[in-house]
Design an enzyme around this catalytic site. Structure first.
Site, short mmCIF file in Angstrom:
data_model
loop_
_atom_site.label_atom_id
_atom_site.label_comp_id
_atom_site.label_asym_id
_atom_site.label_seq_id
_atom_site.Cartn_x
_atom_site.Cartn_y
_atom_site.Cartn_z
N HIS A 142 -37.04 -85.45 -31.76
CA HIS A 142 -35.68 -84.89 -31.87
C HIS A 142 -35.70 -83.45 -32.37
O HIS A 142 -35.06 -82.57 -31.80
CB HIS A 142 -34.83 -85.77 -32.80
N ARG A 151 -33.35 -72.72 -30.34
CA ARG A 151 -34.10 -71.55 -30.81
C ARG A 151 -35.14 -71.11 -29.78
O ARG A 151 -34.84 -70.34 -28.89
CB ARG A 151 -34.75 -71.85 -32.16
N GLU A 208 -25.30 -89.63 -32.96
CA GLU A 208 -26.71 -89.54 -33.31
C GLU A 208 -27.19 -90.94 -33.63
O GLU A 208 -26.66 -91.60 -34.53
CB GLU A 208 -26.93 -88.61 -34.51
N TYR A 253 -23.71 -73.55 -38.94
CA TYR A 253 -24.84 -74.10 -39.70
C TYR A 253 -25.74 -73.05 -40.36
O TYR A 253 -26.54 -73.38 -41.21
CB TYR A 253 -25.67 -75.07 -38.85
N THR A 358 -31.81 -88.40 -36.32
CA THR A 358 -31.72 -88.92 -34.95
C THR A 358 -33.08 -89.42 -34.48
O THR A 358 -34.08 -88.72 -34.60
CB THR A 358 -31.23 -87.81 -34.02
CA CA Z 1 -27.94 -86.78 -38.47
#
Ligand code: CA
Length: 429
Positions: A142, A151, A208, A253, A358
């Site tokens: 994941h 990225r 998730e 984030y 996840t």
């Molecule tokens: Ca999570």
């Protein structure tokens, strides 16, 4: 103390449908509302819910050191605080009461009337008061997939990832049991090609596929839980859907990690399956390279072979399987996560919940989120009604299941089913 409750040859006098997640070898713990609107702690065999509060009042736990009201509560926190020896004694005793060779309750119609309920006359509640919730990020597949998409494929894993179980502190106030619908969140996003951020409904609501473990109070502030004792402080596990709004997540984030993209909802399966019940299903976790620091090193089998599935059911449609994964793919074990979490002296309490992160497997059909399954919307998933899904639509129900099987015994978690509702609309005045 032996775990007699795990004997694969044991049979019960209660009916158990074929392929049930809840044979007499499971004996999970949960909290439910009875047909008389009384909240109680209980367990489940087949499709029968068992009121442990009533069993205790009738004297069936005699000889086990339990306070009188331990099961007459609306959470399992106090029982979990009693510790592993007590959990094991109680599980062994329940196994004995419902053993086909034991006639005591089996032949007592008056007692059965107050102790037994069919699953359709009870309502499952949250099993614990979750003081703190932590979410890890421990599946290498994941983390690699997300790093590749968000990225750089060449450096998909961040430099810290192979050295420590990366995690963050989540929010427990919006964790709900199976059957509780959740709403599409509003928030800020910065769509591709836009010149400035916009505010509106999230367009990329995702599930998730995770599992979570529930801890007991294992340490004083300032004192770590060692890797050797970590599993003794894990009561059990649930299937966990950590709902995520990918567009909100991407904009918010940096630099402190997930915030509103994650805290609007997380859903859990309502029966906690104990680590004792999962004991026969231990497997080795993936090889770790580089070798972790000594406080994270462990020998033997510390993962579990838990088959996981995700299905999407559109409104008025049929269930469509979209992912098949397994808990055993997780790179960092639960013991490593708990040892790492407390190595700085952070205190954990009874009822704390820790998400695995996840759980994506190695193949594209084993990915644990729509972000990965539909690869950022470039490979939409086809449903059998002809529709496509890149993310979750309003009215869709996401269902997750998990089970282990070995030597003819199947231990499962039941269903975690959650419907996504449209955004909240304030009532017009
Ligand atoms: Ca999570």
């Amino acid at each position: 103390m032996p775990i007699n409750a795990n004997n694969p040859d044991k049979k019960t006098w209660l009916p158990v449908p074929e392929n049930s997640d809840f044979p007499i070898q499971n004996i999970p713990f949960g909290v439910f509302l009875t047909r008389d609107d009384i909240i109680t702690i209980g367990t489940r065999i087949g499709n029968t819910a068992i009121d442990l509060g009533a069993l205790h009042q009738l004297g069936y736990f005699e000889g086990i050191p339990l306070t009188e009201d331990i099961f007459l509560q609306d959470t399992l926190n106090d029982f979990i605080s009693d510790g592993k020896q007590t959990w094991r004694l109680v599980r062994n005793r329940i196994s004995d009461i419902f053993n086909i060779e034991n006639r005591v309750l089996q032949n007592n119609e008056d007692h059965k009337k107050v102790v037994l309920f069919s699953m359709d006359e009870i309502e499952m509640k949250l099993p614990v008061l979750i003081g703190d919730y932590t979410d890890f990020y421990s599946s290498k597949e994941h983390a690699t997939n997300v790093g590749t998409m968000f990225r750089d494929p060449e450096n998909a894993l961040m430099p810290n990832w192979l050295h420590l179980p990366v995690g963050y502190h989540g929010r427990s106030s919006t964790i709900v049991p199976s059957g509780t619908p959740v709403r599409r969140p509003m928030g800020q996003t910065f769509p591709k090609g836009a010149e400035k951020p916009i505010f509106g409904p999230s367009k990329l609501v995702d599930f998730e596929l995770e599992m979570a473990f529930i801890t007991t109070d294992g340490n004083a502030m300032g004192e770590p839980i060692s890797i050797e004792e970590a599993e003794d402080h894990i009561f059990g596990m649930v299937v966990f859907n950590d709902w995520s709004a990918r567009d909100i997540q991407k904009w918010e984030y940096v630099p402190l990690g997930p915030f509103l993209a994650k805290n609007f909802a997380s859903s859990i399966s309502p029966w906690i399956v104990t680590l004792d019940a999962l004991e026969p299903f231990r497997v080795e976790s993936p090889e770790q390279n580089p070798e972790p620091f000594s406080y994270l090193q462990q020998e033997g089998k510390h993962s579990f072979d838990i088959h996981l599935k995700v299905a999407i059911t559109p409104e008025n449609g049929k269930s469509n399987a979209v992912s098949k994964s397994n808990f055993k793919y997780m790179y960092w074990t639960m013991a490593q996560q708990l040892a790492h979490h407390t190595v700085n002296g952070c205190k954990v309490n009874s009822g704390d919940m820790m998400g695995s992160g996840t759980l994506s497997g190695p193949t594209p059909d084993s990915y644990g989120s729509m972000l990965e399954l539909a690869w950022q919307g470039t490979k939409p998933i086809k449903l059998d009604n002809g529709e496509e899904r890149k993310f979750i639509h309003d009215g869709d129900t996401v269902t997750m299941t998990g089970y282990c099987t070995k030597n003819g015994v199947r231990i499962g978690f039941g269903e975690l089913s959650t419907k996504l509702l449209p955004i909240f609309e304030p009532k017009k005045k």
